[in-house]
Design a protein around this motif. Structure first.
Motif, PDB file in Angstrom:
ATOM      1  N   VAL A 196     -11.165 -14.727  -1.385  1.00  0.00           N
ATOM      2  CA  VAL A 196     -11.461 -13.303  -1.484  1.00  0.00           C
ATOM      3  C   VAL A 196     -10.404 -12.654  -2.363  1.00  0.00           C
ATOM      4  O   VAL A 196      -9.207 -12.919  -2.208  1.00  0.00           O
ATOM      5  CB  VAL A 196     -11.457 -12.630  -0.088  1.00  0.00           C
ATOM      6  N   ALA A 197     -10.829 -11.797  -3.290  1.00  0.00           N
ATOM      7  CA  ALA A 197      -9.888 -11.132  -4.195  1.00  0.00           C
ATOM      8  C   ALA A 197     -10.108  -9.625  -4.170  1.00  0.00           C
ATOM      9  O   ALA A 197     -11.243  -9.148  -4.191  1.00  0.00           O
ATOM     10  CB  ALA A 197     -10.038 -11.656  -5.618  1.00  0.00           C
ATOM     11  N   ILE A 198      -9.017  -8.878  -4.116  1.00  0.00           N
ATOM     12  CA  ILE A 198      -9.034  -7.415  -4.141  1.00  0.00           C
ATOM     13  C   ILE A 198      -8.120  -6.961  -5.267  1.00  0.00           C
ATOM     14  O   ILE A 198      -7.014  -7.485  -5.421  1.00  0.00           O
ATOM     15  CB  ILE A 198      -8.536  -6.836  -2.805  1.00  0.00           C
ATOM     16  N   ARG A 199      -8.561  -5.976  -6.045  1.00  0.00           N
ATOM     17  CA  ARG A 199      -7.752  -5.495  -7.168  1.00  0.00           C
ATOM     18  C   ARG A 199      -7.581  -3.984  -7.088  1.00  0.00           C
ATOM     19  O   ARG A 199      -8.469  -3.271  -6.620  1.00  0.00           O
ATOM     20  CB  ARG A 199      -8.388  -5.904  -8.496  1.00  0.00           C
ATOM     21  N   GLY A 200      -6.429  -3.521  -7.547  1.00  0.00           N
ATOM     22  CA  GLY A 200      -6.158  -2.095  -7.497  1.00  0.00           C
ATOM     23  C   GLY A 200      -5.350  -1.634  -8.696  1.00  0.00           C
ATOM     24  O   GLY A 200      -4.768  -2.439  -9.420  1.00  0.00           O
ATOM     25  N   ALA A 201      -5.316  -0.325  -8.909  1.00  0.00           N
ATOM     26  CA  ALA A 201      -4.546   0.268 -10.002  1.00  0.00           C
ATOM     27  C   ALA A 201      -4.188   1.688  -9.625  1.00  0.00           C
ATOM     28  O   ALA A 201      -4.951   2.385  -8.944  1.00  0.00           O
ATOM     29  CB  ALA A 201      -5.346   0.248 -11.306  1.00  0.00           C
ATOM     30  N   GLY A 202      -3.001   2.127 -10.072  1.00  0.00           N
ATOM     31  CA  GLY A 202      -2.584   3.481  -9.755  1.00  0.00           C
ATOM     32  C   GLY A 202      -1.165   3.738 -10.194  1.00  0.00           C
ATOM     33  O   GLY A 202      -0.702   3.200 -11.199  1.00  0.00           O
ATOM     34  N   GLY A 203      -0.466   4.581  -9.428  1.00  0.00           N
ATOM     35  CA  GLY A 203       0.906   4.933  -9.755  1.00  0.00           C
ATOM     36  C   GLY A 203       1.759   4.985  -8.513  1.00  0.00           C
ATOM     37  O   GLY A 203       1.247   5.129  -7.389  1.00  0.00           O
ATOM     38  N   TYR A 204       3.090   4.879  -8.704  1.00  0.00           N
ATOM     39  CA  TYR A 204       4.001   4.844  -7.555  1.00  0.00           C
ATOM     40  C   TYR A 204       5.276   5.608  -7.888  1.00  0.00           C
ATOM     41  O   TYR A 204       5.795   5.518  -9.001  1.00  0.00           O
ATOM     42  CB  TYR A 204       4.348   3.397  -7.202  1.00  0.00           C
ATOM     43  N   ASP A 205       5.764   6.373  -6.902  1.00  0.00           N
ATOM     44  CA  ASP A 205       7.026   7.093  -7.011  1.00  0.00           C
ATOM     45  C   ASP A 205       8.030   6.406  -6.091  1.00  0.00           C
ATOM     46  O   ASP A 205       7.920   6.480  -4.862  1.00  0.00           O
ATOM     47  CB  ASP A 205       6.838   8.548  -6.601  1.00  0.00           C
TER      48      ASP A 205
END
Length: 286
Positions: A81-90
């Protein structure tokens, strides 16, 4: 950046009822889930490398913010099973926001779900579009210290600051050479980290989650590959976890975090109290 903390309320159902992305997806698939400062001299040696990696969380905090891509793959009972994500982090506020896409299971686009919005915050994970029976405009809030893995894998995304804090327990580090990653020159290190040692050396923000994780995995030894730029900042980190999962071999989880675009403006607004769902969360649909 200022994080508006208006969170409140608690989730009535535990992760075992379907909150955890990895647990829910494995169940759906037929399984039974039970830095160094910029001016530091870097010497390609085991001791110097381990010292640099143990400081990598500090280097990220100094960097301020970054964009990120994440990937998490789990193998259990022959199912991947594969999950992918994208975004930003402080990193200063230990908060981030990502759009997480679930895998295609049984021929359904994105696993039959809308992409999930996740907010990572100190001690908490917020998810929207997650959990059968949860209204579309509501958030699910999970106290990460109550999770058996400290949310290192449960949400399908490893908090990048927690991932870096794990390296405070770096052991047996070897230098693999220089590479280019996204056009940036990086040093590749390989080794293992000790969860117990990392929890003991972690910052106050990350310690509760790592203490929980120390008890939740089959082994406290976590192999990793780390890619560090000349400023001591992690550009890519791959960590391999193993935990009991209702099958003899357990489950192997590979979490990969890529960081880039340091200094990019990242805005994270925690959900209002009235937007937190406090009802029961059903199991993930098949």
């Amino acid at each position: 950046m200022v994080v508006q903390d208006r969170r409140g309320g608690t989730v009535a159902a535990a992760v075992a009822c379907g909150t955890g992305l990895m647990a829910g997806l494995l169940a759906t698939a037929g399984c039974s889930p039970d830095g160094a400062a910029a001016d530091d001299q870097v010497v390609p040696g085991q001791v110097a490398a381990a010292v640099q990696l143990r400081r990598s969380a500090e280097a990220l905090v100094r960097a301020g913010t970054a964009k990120l891509r994440t990937a998490m793959e789990t193998v259990s009972g022959g199912t991947r099973v594969a999950i992918r994500g994208a975004g930003g982090y402080d990193f200063a506020s230990a908060s981030g926001q990502l759009r997480v896409v679930l895998p295609d299971l049984k021929g359904k686009p994105s696993g039959g779900h809308q992409p999930i919005t996740e907010i990572l915050a100190p001690g908490a994970l917020f998810m929207k579009n997650r959990g059968a029976g949860v209204p579309a405009d509501k958030w699910v809030r999970v106290d990460t210290a109550t999770l058996s893995d400290g949310n290192l894998v449960t949400g399908g995304v490893t908090d990048p600051l927690a991932a870096a804090e794990l390296l405070r327990g770096a052991r047996e580090v070897t230098y693999q050479g220089e590479e280019r990653l996204g056009g940036v020159l990086v040093r590749h290190y390989r080794g293992t980290t000790d969860l117990a040692a990392a929890a003991g050396a972690a910052s106050a923000r990350s310690r509760p989650a790592l203490v929980a994780a120390e008890k939740g995995f089959t082994t406290v030894v976590v192999p990793f590959d780390a890619y560090v730029d000349t400023a001591g900042r992690l550009r890519k980190l791959r960590q391999r976890f193993r935990f009991a999962n209702g099958v003899p071999q357990g489950a192997a989880v590979v979490s990969t975090t890529e960081l880039y675009g340091f200094g990019t403006k990242v805005a994270v607004r925690l959900p209002d109290r009235r937007d937190i769902y406090t009802g029961k969360i059903a199991s993930a649909p098949s």
